[in-house]
Design a protein around this motif. Structure first.
Motif, PDB file in Angstrom:
ATOM      1  N   LEU A 161       0.829  -1.209   0.000  1.00 11.08           N
ATOM      2  CA  LEU A 161       0.000   0.000   0.000  1.00 11.08           C
ATOM      3  C   LEU A 161       0.862   1.258   0.000  1.00 11.08           C
ATOM      4  N   VAL A 162       1.906   1.259   0.830  1.00  8.32           N
ATOM      5  CA  VAL A 162       2.824   2.400   0.860  1.00  8.32           C
ATOM      6  C   VAL A 162       3.481   2.580  -0.509  1.00  8.32           C
ATOM      7  N   GLN A 163       3.952   1.457  -1.091  1.00  9.96           N
ATOM      8  CA  GLN A 163       4.599   1.533  -2.396  1.00  9.96           C
ATOM      9  C   GLN A 163       3.628   1.987  -3.474  1.00  9.96           C
ATOM     10  N   GLY A 164       2.360   1.555  -3.382  1.00  6.11           N
ATOM     11  CA  GLY A 164       1.362   1.979  -4.359  1.00  6.11           C
ATOM     12  C   GLY A 164       1.126   3.473  -4.333  1.00  6.11           C
ATOM     13  N   GLY A 213      13.291   6.069  -0.625  1.00  3.01           N
ATOM     14  CA  GLY A 213      13.683   6.418   0.735  1.00  3.01           C
ATOM     15  C   GLY A 213      12.504   6.388   1.693  1.00  3.01           C
ATOM     16  N   ILE A 214      11.309   6.725   1.187  1.00  4.25           N
ATOM     17  CA  ILE A 214      10.099   6.669   2.011  1.00  4.25           C
ATOM     18  C   ILE A 214       9.790   5.219   2.379  1.00  4.25           C
ATOM     19  N   VAL A 215       9.913   4.344   1.397  1.00  2.00           N
ATOM     20  CA  VAL A 215       9.655   2.922   1.639  1.00  2.00           C
ATOM     21  C   VAL A 215      10.696   2.360   2.607  1.00  2.00           C
ATOM     22  N   MET A 216      11.944   2.800   2.461  1.00  2.00           N
ATOM     23  CA  MET A 216      12.989   2.335   3.372  1.00  2.00           C
ATOM     24  C   MET A 216      12.749   2.807   4.800  1.00  2.00           C
TER      25      MET A 216
END
Length: 297
Positions: A161-164, A213-216
Motif C-alpha cells: 500500500l505504501v509503495q502503491g 527512501g520513504i519505503v525504506m
C-alpha cells in the motif's frame, strides 16, 4: 525478512514497462480541451497503474524470493534439524495466530532469514544454512519469531500500500515534469511530443529512486515492530542474543544477491548518510537497545 530490495526493483521495472507500453498505445487521456493537463484525470490514471504495479510485485514476491535465493522448500524433513525447523515454525505460527507458512532453507554461509508472501496465511519463511549451523536453537527460534512477526503484522501488505501511493505520486509528478518540458522547452502545441515521453520515463526513474527512501523509512520502522513480536513470541533474551550474534557477523561477506540484501534480517553495516537514508534496517545496536528498554510480560 528478505524481500524489500527485490520488491522495489520489480515494482520499478513494472512501472517503467507499463508507462512505456501505455505511452506507445496512447492510453490515458489526461489532457483537457486546451491542451493542458487535467490533474484530476491524471491523478486517477496514476493511482490505478501505480497500485497495479505494487500489487503485481506483492503477488510475485514469494516466487521471486525463492528463485533469487535458491530456497529449497522442506516438504518432508530429511533430518532432525529440518524436523525441528518445521515444528518450531508451526508452534510460533499458531502462537501468532497465522496459517502455517512454507518453510525452506537457502544456501548462504552468512546468518540470514526472510519471510514473504501476499497474505498472512500464505507465507514463506526461510533460513540460511549458515544460520542453522552457527546459531543456537534458542537464537534460531528467535529469528524465526522475528520473521513470523513480519507475517503476523501484515508488513508485506502494508508495504504494498505504501509503495502503491509512492508509485502514484512518482507517475503523477513525472508526467507533470514531462508535460512542462514538452510545452515550455520544446514548444509543442498539439498533444505530446517525443520530449514528453523521454522526459517522463527519465523523471520516473529518478523520482522512483528518491521516493524509495520513504519505503525504506517504513521498512526500518517495521523492523522494530518485528523485533518486538519476536521478543514476545520467543523471549526478549533470545531475541537480543540473536541480534548480538548477527552483529558479530556483520563483517562476514554478504552472499545475498544485491536485489535481496535488504530482505534479510542481517542487513550489514551502513556508514554514510546516503546509505542510512536508503537502508531497509536500523543499526543493530539501536534494535538491541530498543529491546532492552522494553519490559515484556
Amino acid at each position: 525478512m528478505m524481500r524489500i530490495g527485490l520488491f522495489l526493483a520489480t515494482n520499478l521495472a513494472i512501472i517503467i514497462v507499463a508507462s512505456i507500453t501505455l505511452n506507445l498505445l496512447g492510453v490515458g487521456s489526461y489532457l483537457n480541451q486546451t491542451g493542458g493537463l487535467d490533474l484530476t484525470s491524471l491523478l486517477i490514471f496514476c493511482f490505478v497503474f501505480g497500485m497495479a504495479g505494487s500489487v503485481v510485485s506483492l503477488l510475485m514476491s514469494k516466487w521471486l524470493a525463492k528463485m533469487g535465493t535458491r530456497t529449497q522448500i522442506i516438504k518432508q524433513p530429511r533430518n532432525a534439524d529440518e524436523a525441528w525447523l518445521l515444528e518450531t515454525v508451526k508452534e510460533l505460527s499458531q502462537k501468532a495466530g497465522i496459517g502455517m507458512p512454507e518453510v525452506g532453507i537457502f544456501p548462504a554461509q552468512q546468518s540470514n532469514a526472510f519471510a514473504t508472501g501476499w497474505n498472512r496465511n500464505n507465507a514463506l519463511v526461510a533460513v540460511s544454512m549458515g544460520l542453522l549451523q552457527r546459531m543456537s536453537r534458542d537464537e534460531v527460534r528467535a529469528v524465526l519469531a522475528h520473521e513470523i512477526g513480519h507475517v503476523a503484522n501484515g508488513d508485506m501488505i502494508t508495504l504494498a500500500l505504501v509503495q502503491g501511493v509512492v508509485n502514484t505520486f512518482v507517475m503523477f509528478f513525472a508526467r507533470i515534469i514531462g508535460h512542462t518540458v514538452d510545452k515550455a522547452v520544446f514548444k509543442n502545441e498539439e498533444g505530446h511530443g517525443i520530449a514528453f515521453y523521454v522526459t517522463t520515463i527519465f523523471a520516473e526513474i529518478i523520482l522512483g529512486i528518491l521516493a524509495s527512501g520513504i519505503v525504506m523509512w517504513f521498512s526500518r520502522y517495521r523492523e522494530y515492530r518485528a523485533d518486538d513480536a519476536g521478543a514476545r513470541l520467543a523471549g526478549s533474551g533470545a531475541m537480543i542474543a540473536a541480534l548480538e550474534r548477527l552483529k558479530a557477523e556483520q563483517k562476514l561477506p554478504n552472499e545475498m544477491p544485491d536485489t535481496l540484501t535488504a530482505f534479510g534480517i542481517n542487513k550489514g553495516q551502513t556508514t554514510s548518510m546516503i546509505q542510512k537514508f536508503f537502508s531497509s534496517h536500523p543499526p543493530l545496536d539501536a534494535r538491541i537497545a530498543a529491546l532492552r528498554n522494553k519490559a515484556y510480560a
